[in-house]
Design a protein around this motif. Sequence first.
Motif, mmCIF file in Angstrom:
data_model
loop_
_atom_site.group_PDB
_atom_site.id
_atom_site.type_symbol
_atom_site.label_atom_id
_atom_site.label_comp_id
_atom_site.label_asym_id
_atom_site.label_seq_id
_atom_site.Cartn_x
_atom_site.Cartn_y
_atom_site.Cartn_z
ATOM 1 N N PHE A 175 41.032 38.005 43.308
ATOM 2 C CA PHE A 175 41.892 37.267 43.399
ATOM 3 C C PHE A 175 41.716 36.604 42.100
ATOM 4 C CE2 PHE A 175 41.450 37.043 48.414
ATOM 5 C CZ PHE A 175 42.934 37.251 48.049
ATOM 6 N N CYS A 176 43.047 36.277 40.990
ATOM 7 C CA CYS A 176 42.783 35.276 39.894
ATOM 8 C C CYS A 176 44.422 34.540 39.769
ATOM 9 C CB CYS A 176 42.867 36.730 38.721
ATOM 10 S SG CYS A 176 42.356 35.652 37.485
ATOM 11 N N VAL A 177 43.371 33.320 39.378
ATOM 12 C CA VAL A 177 44.688 32.524 38.574
ATOM 13 C C VAL A 177 45.184 32.182 37.158
ATOM 14 C CG1 VAL A 177 43.815 30.850 40.622
ATOM 15 C CG2 VAL A 177 42.555 30.899 38.100
ATOM 16 N N TYR A 178 44.771 33.590 36.702
ATOM 17 C CA TYR A 178 44.949 33.976 35.020
ATOM 18 C C TYR A 178 45.923 35.328 35.930
ATOM 19 C CZ TYR A 178 41.449 31.193 32.769
ATOM 20 O OH TYR A 178 40.667 30.790 32.561
ATOM 21 N N ASP A 179 47.043 35.521 34.982
ATOM 22 C CA ASP A 179 48.096 36.298 34.758
ATOM 23 C C ASP A 179 47.909 36.853 33.412
ATOM 24 O OD1 ASP A 179 50.120 37.094 36.480
ATOM 25 O OD2 ASP A 179 51.371 36.700 35.202
ATOM 26 N N CYS A 180 46.877 37.463 32.881
ATOM 27 C CA CYS A 180 47.083 38.496 31.790
ATOM 28 C C CYS A 180 47.901 39.826 32.239
ATOM 29 C CB CYS A 180 45.853 39.010 31.615
ATOM 30 S SG CYS A 180 44.681 37.956 31.510
ATOM 31 N N ALA A 181 49.270 40.016 31.636
ATOM 32 C CA ALA A 181 50.302 41.120 31.890
ATOM 33 C C ALA A 181 49.275 42.412 31.889
ATOM 34 C CB ALA A 181 51.032 40.457 30.703
ATOM 35 N N TYR A 182 47.860 42.710 30.634
ATOM 36 C CA TYR A 182 47.979 43.985 31.231
ATOM 37 C C TYR A 182 46.971 44.784 32.695
ATOM 38 C CZ TYR A 182 44.608 41.277 29.369
ATOM 39 O OH TYR A 182 43.342 40.623 28.908
ATOM 40 N N CYS A 183 46.720 43.538 33.482
ATOM 41 C CA CYS A 183 45.512 43.059 34.394
ATOM 42 C C CYS A 183 46.150 43.558 35.728
ATOM 43 C CB CYS A 183 44.847 42.519 34.391
ATOM 44 S SG CYS A 183 43.846 42.464 35.638
ATOM 45 N N ILE A 184 45.849 44.443 36.446
ATOM 46 C CA ILE A 184 46.289 45.029 37.612
ATOM 47 C C ILE A 184 45.656 43.771 39.230
ATOM 48 C CG2 ILE A 184 44.394 46.025 38.296
ATOM 49 C CD1 ILE A 184 47.453 47.257 39.434
ATOM 50 N N ASN A 185 44.628 43.321 38.359
ATOM 51 C CA ASN A 185 44.950 41.675 39.537
ATOM 52 C C ASN A 185 45.184 40.628 38.871
ATOM 53 O OD1 ASN A 185 42.761 43.505 40.235
ATOM 54 N ND2 ASN A 185 41.518 43.254 38.797
ATOM 55 N N ARG A 186 46.155 40.540 38.319
ATOM 56 C CA ARG A 186 47.296 39.374 37.707
ATOM 57 C C ARG A 186 47.817 38.399 38.736
ATOM 58 N NH1 ARG A 186 50.094 43.054 36.905
ATOM 59 N NH2 ARG A 186 52.647 42.625 36.840
ATOM 60 N N LYS A 187 47.299 37.313 38.684
ATOM 61 C CA LYS A 187 48.296 36.141 39.562
ATOM 62 C C LYS A 187 49.377 37.207 40.532
ATOM 63 C CE LYS A 187 49.538 32.929 38.427
ATOM 64 N NZ LYS A 187 49.460 31.645 37.607
ATOM 65 N N SER A 196 34.648 39.761 37.967
ATOM 66 C CA SER A 196 35.267 39.050 39.657
ATOM 67 C C SER A 196 36.872 38.646 38.535
ATOM 68 C CB SER A 196 34.789 37.728 39.379
ATOM 69 O OG SER A 196 35.405 36.957 40.864
ATOM 70 N N GLY A 197 37.754 38.344 39.443
ATOM 71 C CA GLY A 197 39.185 37.923 38.556
ATOM 72 C C GLY A 197 38.191 36.543 38.828
ATOM 73 N N ILE A 198 38.835 35.275 38.389
ATOM 74 C CA ILE A 198 38.702 34.042 37.632
ATOM 75 C C ILE A 198 39.901 33.161 39.520
ATOM 76 C CG2 ILE A 198 39.086 32.199 37.093
ATOM 77 C CD1 ILE A 198 39.209 33.919 34.979
ATOM 78 N N ILE A 199 38.640 32.679 40.509
ATOM 79 C CA ILE A 199 38.878 31.855 41.505
ATOM 80 C C ILE A 199 38.987 30.320 41.557
ATOM 81 C CG2 ILE A 199 39.609 33.282 43.322
ATOM 82 C CD1 ILE A 199 36.514 33.277 43.791
ATOM 83 N N LEU A 247 37.016 40.775 25.238
ATOM 84 C CA LEU A 247 37.564 40.178 24.572
ATOM 85 C C LEU A 247 38.948 40.926 25.058
ATOM 86 C CD1 LEU A 247 37.607 39.292 22.019
ATOM 87 C CD2 LEU A 247 37.361 41.003 20.919
ATOM 88 N N GLU A 248 39.212 42.050 25.636
ATOM 89 C CA GLU A 248 40.378 42.729 26.372
ATOM 90 C C GLU A 248 41.116 42.965 24.610
ATOM 91 O OE1 GLU A 248 39.666 43.166 28.842
ATOM 92 O OE2 GLU A 248 39.159 41.135 30.015
ATOM 93 N N LEU A 249 41.517 41.978 23.672
ATOM 94 C CA LEU A 249 43.341 42.413 22.612
ATOM 95 C C LEU A 249 42.560 41.798 21.519
ATOM 96 C CD1 LEU A 249 46.279 41.355 25.050
ATOM 97 C CD2 LEU A 249 44.950 43.558 24.569
ATOM 98 N N GLU A 251 46.239 32.669 28.603
ATOM 99 C CA GLU A 251 44.931 32.050 29.169
ATOM 100 C C GLU A 251 44.341 31.623 28.747
ATOM 101 O OE1 GLU A 251 46.830 33.255 32.186
ATOM 102 O OE2 GLU A 251 47.372 32.184 33.416
ATOM 103 N N LYS A 252 43.983 32.544 27.613
ATOM 104 C CA LYS A 252 43.027 32.930 27.268
ATOM 105 C C LYS A 252 43.278 32.704 25.729
ATOM 106 C CE LYS A 252 40.793 37.011 29.937
ATOM 107 N NZ LYS A 252 40.630 38.277 30.285
ATOM 108 N N ASP A 253 41.558 32.194 25.485
ATOM 109 C CA ASP A 253 41.799 31.827 23.737
ATOM 110 C C ASP A 253 40.448 32.473 23.048
ATOM 111 O OD1 ASP A 253 41.898 29.848 21.661
ATOM 112 O OD2 ASP A 253 40.584 28.867 22.625
#
Length: 408
Positions: free
Chosen positions: A69-81, A115-118, A172-174, A186-188
């Motif tokens: 589960f994750c409250v973020y919506d990172c476009a490249y991630c299968i687990n995004r919201k 973990s995803g962010i809950i 870092l991801e990107l 949502e990341k900074d």
Amino acid sequence: MSKAPSLREKLSILADAAKYDASCASSGGTRRDSRDGKGIGSSTGNGICHSYTPDGRCVSLLKILLTNFCVYDCAYCINRKSSNVRRARFTEQEVVDLTLAFYRRNYIEGLFLSSGIIQSADYTMERLVRVARLLREGHQFRGYIHLKTIPEASPALIEEAGRLADRLSINLELPTEDGLRRFAPEKDGATIESAMGRMSGAITAAAAEPRGPRFAPAGQSTQVIVGADGSDDATILGRSAGLYGTHRLKRVYYSAFSPIPESSQALPSRAPPLAREHRLYQADWLMRYYGFGSGEILAGAADGMLDLAIDPKLAWALRHRERFPVDVNHAEREMLLRIPGLGVRSVDRLIAARRHRSLRLADLARLAGSERRLRPFVVTADHRPTALLDRADLRSIVAPPRQLALFA
Ligand code: SF4
């Protein structure tokens, strides 16, 4: 409402969800040893998820997410919201029980937990830390623990994570701010950098005080996704060099982007060639062990991309022929390390051997395993490559087409 997943189903969902994270090799850690009878298990044996350390050792970790589960919506991630995947969440006790069960059976040498962010960064981080605390303090677990940390979590939680874990990582991801803005809004980047900086300070301070409290003795690592945001290899390597220099990261892991269902149109529809990931690891190695600066590796390469067909050191040598041939009987170690075909260990053996005698081409061939690749680049007691370096077809002499075809 769909039925709650069983423990077995959770394991299948959350181990699968964790496979996209490459940052989990357990290299460089002070291995806890339970042979004193005070802990359980030992950190040797076979396991369910293999990682390779820089020295080639294979270690096995239980690699799972606490939840996808994750409250973020990172476009490249299968687990995004917004992703339409089956979700699951372990309780902390379930992760502890699984880890201990696999460890006792010698399937694993440790745990990699992400973990995803809950709810919030702190809520999630508290749960990751609780797993580590239950293992270490409740069960005297002596195996390896790598915790993924959330940059927005409070410093007190990161502090406790560092006390309990062998390694911490923040992905870092990107590699660029622009990439983060476009694909992980949502990341900074500044928050990620400052969390890495605090972690680096705590790791350095703990290493200087061996009798003081421990803090992530195996250091911190990160992962960069390759091929999602259009960054070229020069940009990625420059970012890695910055992280090694500023935050003393133990490793940067490169993970080729894999296209996911219903992803943003702005993302590529195809994964980059796996060879690109491989070449980035080789270039990273050149920066860490061979004295190459990040800007140097691709200097002279028109498109800022590593050559997929040949290794980056050979590519560099072919572009900088004016630096060769190198006299192996007199050159400094720094220059010997730049000769294609010679690794760090071969160079050290070469330096030891030349104290006793003048080296010949056959000596080098023995050290390198072959003379084909290095022949145009070296001077030995019985060999001087004369016109070889000027030949237009030098590339095909040192890397025959059959070998190049493997990477085509
Ligand atoms: S925060 Fe992590 S798990 Fe959540 S969507 Fe972003 S990359 Fe995926």
